[in-house]
Write a protein that holds these residues in place. Structure first.
Motif, short mmCIF file in Angstrom:
data_model
loop_
_atom_site.label_atom_id
_atom_site.label_comp_id
_atom_site.label_asym_id
_atom_site.label_seq_id
_atom_site.Cartn_x
_atom_site.Cartn_y
_atom_site.Cartn_z
N LEU A 263 -41.92 -9.30 4.75
CA LEU A 263 -42.82 -10.46 4.75
C LEU A 263 -43.94 -10.27 5.77
O LEU A 263 -45.11 -10.58 5.51
CB LEU A 263 -42.03 -11.73 5.06
CG LEU A 263 -42.74 -13.06 4.83
CD1 LEU A 263 -43.23 -13.20 3.39
CD2 LEU A 263 -41.82 -14.22 5.18
N LEU A 264 -43.61 -9.73 6.94
CA LEU A 264 -44.61 -9.45 7.97
C LEU A 264 -45.61 -8.41 7.48
O LEU A 264 -46.83 -8.56 7.69
CB LEU A 264 -43.93 -8.97 9.24
CG LEU A 264 -44.87 -8.55 10.40
CD1 LEU A 264 -45.74 -9.73 10.85
CD2 LEU A 264 -44.06 -8.00 11.57
N MET A 269 -51.06 -7.08 5.33
CA MET A 269 -51.88 -6.57 4.22
C MET A 269 -52.89 -7.62 3.77
O MET A 269 -54.07 -7.31 3.52
CB MET A 269 -50.99 -6.15 3.06
CG MET A 269 -50.12 -4.93 3.36
SD MET A 269 -48.91 -4.59 2.06
CE MET A 269 -49.96 -4.02 0.72
N VAL A 270 -52.46 -8.87 3.68
CA VAL A 270 -53.36 -9.96 3.27
C VAL A 270 -54.48 -10.14 4.29
O VAL A 270 -55.64 -10.37 3.91
CB VAL A 270 -52.57 -11.27 3.06
CG1 VAL A 270 -53.51 -12.47 3.00
CG2 VAL A 270 -51.75 -11.20 1.79
N THR A 271 -54.17 -10.00 5.57
CA THR A 271 -55.20 -10.11 6.62
C THR A 271 -56.28 -9.06 6.41
O THR A 271 -57.49 -9.35 6.51
CB THR A 271 -54.58 -9.96 8.01
OG1 THR A 271 -53.62 -11.01 8.21
CG2 THR A 271 -55.65 -10.03 9.09
N ARG A 272 -55.88 -7.82 6.13
CA ARG A 272 -56.85 -6.76 5.90
C ARG A 272 -57.67 -7.01 4.62
O ARG A 272 -58.86 -6.71 4.57
CB ARG A 272 -56.14 -5.41 5.80
CG ARG A 272 -55.55 -4.93 7.13
CD ARG A 272 -55.03 -3.52 7.03
NE ARG A 272 -56.08 -2.59 6.67
CZ ARG A 272 -55.88 -1.30 6.33
NH1 ARG A 272 -54.64 -0.84 6.25
NH2 ARG A 272 -56.88 -0.51 6.04
N ILE A 273 -57.03 -7.56 3.59
CA ILE A 273 -57.75 -7.87 2.35
C ILE A 273 -58.77 -8.98 2.60
O ILE A 273 -59.90 -8.93 2.09
CB ILE A 273 -56.75 -8.28 1.23
CG1 ILE A 273 -55.88 -7.09 0.85
CG2 ILE A 273 -57.50 -8.80 0.01
CD1 ILE A 273 -54.72 -7.45 -0.04
N GLU A 274 -58.40 -9.99 3.40
CA GLU A 274 -59.34 -11.06 3.74
C GLU A 274 -60.56 -10.51 4.45
O GLU A 274 -61.70 -10.93 4.18
CB GLU A 274 -58.64 -12.09 4.63
CG GLU A 274 -57.62 -12.95 3.90
CD GLU A 274 -56.88 -13.89 4.83
OE1 GLU A 274 -56.52 -15.00 4.39
OE2 GLU A 274 -56.66 -13.52 6.01
N GLN A 275 -60.35 -9.55 5.33
CA GLN A 275 -61.47 -8.92 6.03
C GLN A 275 -62.34 -8.15 5.05
O GLN A 275 -63.57 -8.13 5.18
CB GLN A 275 -60.95 -8.00 7.13
CG GLN A 275 -60.22 -8.72 8.25
CD GLN A 275 -59.47 -7.78 9.18
OE1 GLN A 275 -59.36 -6.59 8.92
NE2 GLN A 275 -58.96 -8.32 10.29
N ILE A 289 -47.76 -10.45 -2.90
CA ILE A 289 -47.59 -9.06 -2.47
C ILE A 289 -46.15 -8.80 -2.08
O ILE A 289 -45.58 -7.74 -2.40
CB ILE A 289 -48.55 -8.75 -1.29
CG1 ILE A 289 -50.00 -8.74 -1.81
CG2 ILE A 289 -48.21 -7.41 -0.64
CD1 ILE A 289 -51.03 -8.46 -0.75
N TYR A 290 -45.50 -9.76 -1.41
CA TYR A 290 -44.09 -9.60 -1.05
C TYR A 290 -43.24 -9.35 -2.29
O TYR A 290 -42.40 -8.45 -2.31
CB TYR A 290 -43.60 -10.86 -0.31
CG TYR A 290 -42.11 -10.85 -0.03
CD1 TYR A 290 -41.61 -10.29 1.15
CD2 TYR A 290 -41.20 -11.38 -0.95
CE1 TYR A 290 -40.24 -10.26 1.38
CE2 TYR A 290 -39.84 -11.36 -0.72
CZ TYR A 290 -39.36 -10.80 0.45
OH TYR A 290 -38.01 -10.77 0.69
N GLN A 291 -43.45 -10.13 -3.33
CA GLN A 291 -42.66 -10.00 -4.55
C GLN A 291 -42.82 -8.62 -5.17
O GLN A 291 -41.84 -8.02 -5.66
CB GLN A 291 -43.06 -11.08 -5.56
CG GLN A 291 -42.62 -12.48 -5.18
CD GLN A 291 -43.04 -13.54 -6.18
OE1 GLN A 291 -43.70 -13.24 -7.18
NE2 GLN A 291 -42.69 -14.79 -5.91
N TYR A 292 -44.03 -8.09 -5.14
CA TYR A 292 -44.25 -6.78 -5.74
C TYR A 292 -43.66 -5.65 -4.89
O TYR A 292 -43.21 -4.64 -5.43
CB TYR A 292 -45.73 -6.55 -6.03
CG TYR A 292 -46.11 -7.08 -7.38
CD1 TYR A 292 -46.05 -6.28 -8.51
CD2 TYR A 292 -46.46 -8.42 -7.55
CE1 TYR A 292 -46.35 -6.77 -9.77
CE2 TYR A 292 -46.76 -8.92 -8.80
CZ TYR A 292 -46.70 -8.10 -9.91
OH TYR A 292 -46.98 -8.59 -11.16
#
Length: 520
Positions: A263-264, A269-275, A289-292
């Motif tokens: 989960l962390l 990964m989401v933080t980098r995608i937001e950037q 993303i966690y589910q995948y």
């Protein structure tokens, strides 16, 4: 008349469209399968063509071609193949329809018009209407609706279903795209070209770097099929979010059973995608993303006799399901394979992410499925039955054929391991030199086997009364015996090896029809 598979359909069309002989290597290259697969498909096609009074002419050193009497017969066959083709197959191979479907999905819920589509693709309104009808049929099983009204045409459905449909289209492009000179380490050329076609080189490179860091944090690599799947879904998520289309996953992050470490990683990964896209993402995208990640298969390395690390990726549920699946398969074939450690560990690695894929409604594509169904048809059917029984026992959702294909390969390998150390009797009427050549080639193909004797046909019965024999390999036709028997050439070529392997594995299996009764 038997039905042809989609690949056999394409193979027959290649032969039909070329009057010059085509070689097996060329056909294998065109269809991106092995020559062995082409050889088997040709056998099915030959049977199918009997009703048409058409034969496949084999020209030594040149290849093969269809023997067709006249142009009228050729035209009739071509017309039949075109009309017989399933609508979804026609959809997959019609580049315009794929593009139209991609546009509708990508722009959903925005509307477009038949006029705009007609102008964009330089075809008539009637052709666009027909394309939309085919696309509508394709969308329905995916839980999506094609809405046509006076104001325009658009696709309606959940964001998750829309993304899954886009994945299906991209997978199709991956499967049929021509190869490139790309040397991308984790993406095959077709997949790489398909992704940069949809999303551009820069975004693809960004996601690859993102996944490389993810694998380093996980401390294990995803297998290539799942890597491509995750790569594709993240690219779609970035594309859809850039258009303001957010995903809604109710209770995606509320389960107490979530793996905090993964989960962390998903949050990072989401933080980098937001950037990257310069826009905030809803928390549901972390769950996405966690589910995948937890639904992806991993690559495990074998290191001698050391116990593999499979158990760290197992749960109590996956252990129980794996045991039950092996028990069901053993019962169906009436042979115990539960003591095969490699089988258990190989299945266990697949079962846990399989459970997650069923839970999160995540579909995967098995690129080898057609080959598995053709070459391991009986084992595939038995695996399908065993998985159906197991799913019923644990109240699981229906397991797709793509998943069954991966499981089937593990059972095939287990049965091939069981044919090691067999006692073989060779019956050969040729000279001593030929007999020695045949014996050496059998042992080269099956080094764990024991050749208990090389005898003439006259001495076969007497020898079998004195020695234990598991299989008779013969170069001459013999009267039927109670023992498994395979007729081979004196030079024991690849076709002979295949027949011998099938005979040994087939001798371990009951008739599939009897197994089907276990389901009822």
């Amino acid at each position: 008349m038997q039905n042809l598979t989609s690949r056999q359909h394409r193979l027959l069309k290649l032969l039909l469209q070329n009057s010059a002989p085509l070689t097996l290597p060329l056909l294998a290259q065109q269809l991106e399968v092995s020559e062995k697969s082409i050889y088997r498909d040709l056998q099915s096609i030959e049977l199918w063509l009997v009703d048409w009074h058409i034969a496949i002419e084999k020209l030594p050193g040149r290849g093969l071609r269809l023997q067709i009497g006249d142009m009228q017969q050729r035209a009739q066959l071509e017309q039949h193949l075109t009309s017989e083709e399933h609508w979804s197959e026609g959809f997959s191979h019609n580049a315009r329809r794929v593009k139209i479907a991609s546009q509708l999905l990508s722009e959903s819920p925005r509307e477009t018009s038949i006029s705009k589509l007609s102008e964009r693709y330089f075809i008539s309104h009637a052709s666009i209407v027909n394309d939309l009808r085919v696309i509508e049929e394709w969308l329905q099983p995916l839980g999506l609706l094609l809405v046509r009204s006076q104001s325009g045409t658009h696709v309606e459905g959940s964001e998750q279903a829309l993304r899954q449909a886009i994945v299906s289209l991209i997978n199709d492009v991956m499967q049929h795209h021509t190869a490139s000179n790309s040397l991308e380490p984790r993406l095959d050329p077709g997949s790489y070209q398909a992704l940069i076609h949809y999303f551009g080189e820069q975004d693809v490179a960004f996601v690859q770097a993102l996944l490389q860091q993810m694998e380093q944090q996980l401390s294990y690599p995803l297998s290539d099929a799942y890597y491509i799947n995750l790569c594709t879904h993240i690219l779609i998520m970035m594309h859809r979010m850039a258009q303001g289309n957010a995903l809604s996953l109710p209770s995606a992050l509320s389960s107490p059973e979530l793996d905090s470490r993964i989960l962390l990683i998903a949050r990072q990964m989401v933080t980098r995608i937001e950037q990257r896209i310069q826009a905030p993402l809803p928390v549901d995208e972390v769950g996405f993303i966690y589910q995948y990640i937890v639904s992806s298969g991993i690559v495990m390395e074998e290191r001698g006799n050391e116990m593999a690390a499979q158990y760290q990726f197992a749960s109590e549920e996956s252990l129980k399901i794996t045991h039950e699946l092996i028990r069901c398969f053993s019962e169906l074939i009436q042979r115990d394979v539960s003591q095969d450690r490699l089988l258990f560990e190989g299945l266990l690695i697949h079962i846990k992410p399989l459970i997650n894929r069923l839970k999160y409604h995540i579909n995967i594509r098995n690129p080898l499925l057609d080959d598995i169904k053709n070459e391991l048809s009986e084992i595939f059917s038995l695996t399908q039955l065993a998985m159906r029984l197991t799913a019923k026992h644990f109240q699981l959702s229906t397991v797709a054929d793509d998943e069954v294909g991966y499981l089937c390969v593990h059972f095939q390998a287990a049965l091939e391991r069981q044919i090691a150390h067999k006692r073989i009797l060779v019956v050969c009427s040729s000279g001593v030199g030929t007999s020695h050549l045949l014996k050496s080639r059998i042992l080269r193909a099956f080094p764990d086997w024991i050749i208990v004797g090389v005898v003439s046909a006259n001495n076969l019965s007497r020898f079998c009364q004195q020695e234990t024999v598991d299989l008779v390999i013969t170069t001459i036709h013999l009267d039927s015996t109670d023992l498994p028997m395979v007729y081979v050439t004196a030079f024991f070529n690849d076709d002979d090896i295949r027949r011998v392997t099938e005979a040994m594995i087939g001798s371990q299996l009951p008739h599939t029809a009897h197994c089907a009764m276990a389901i009822n």
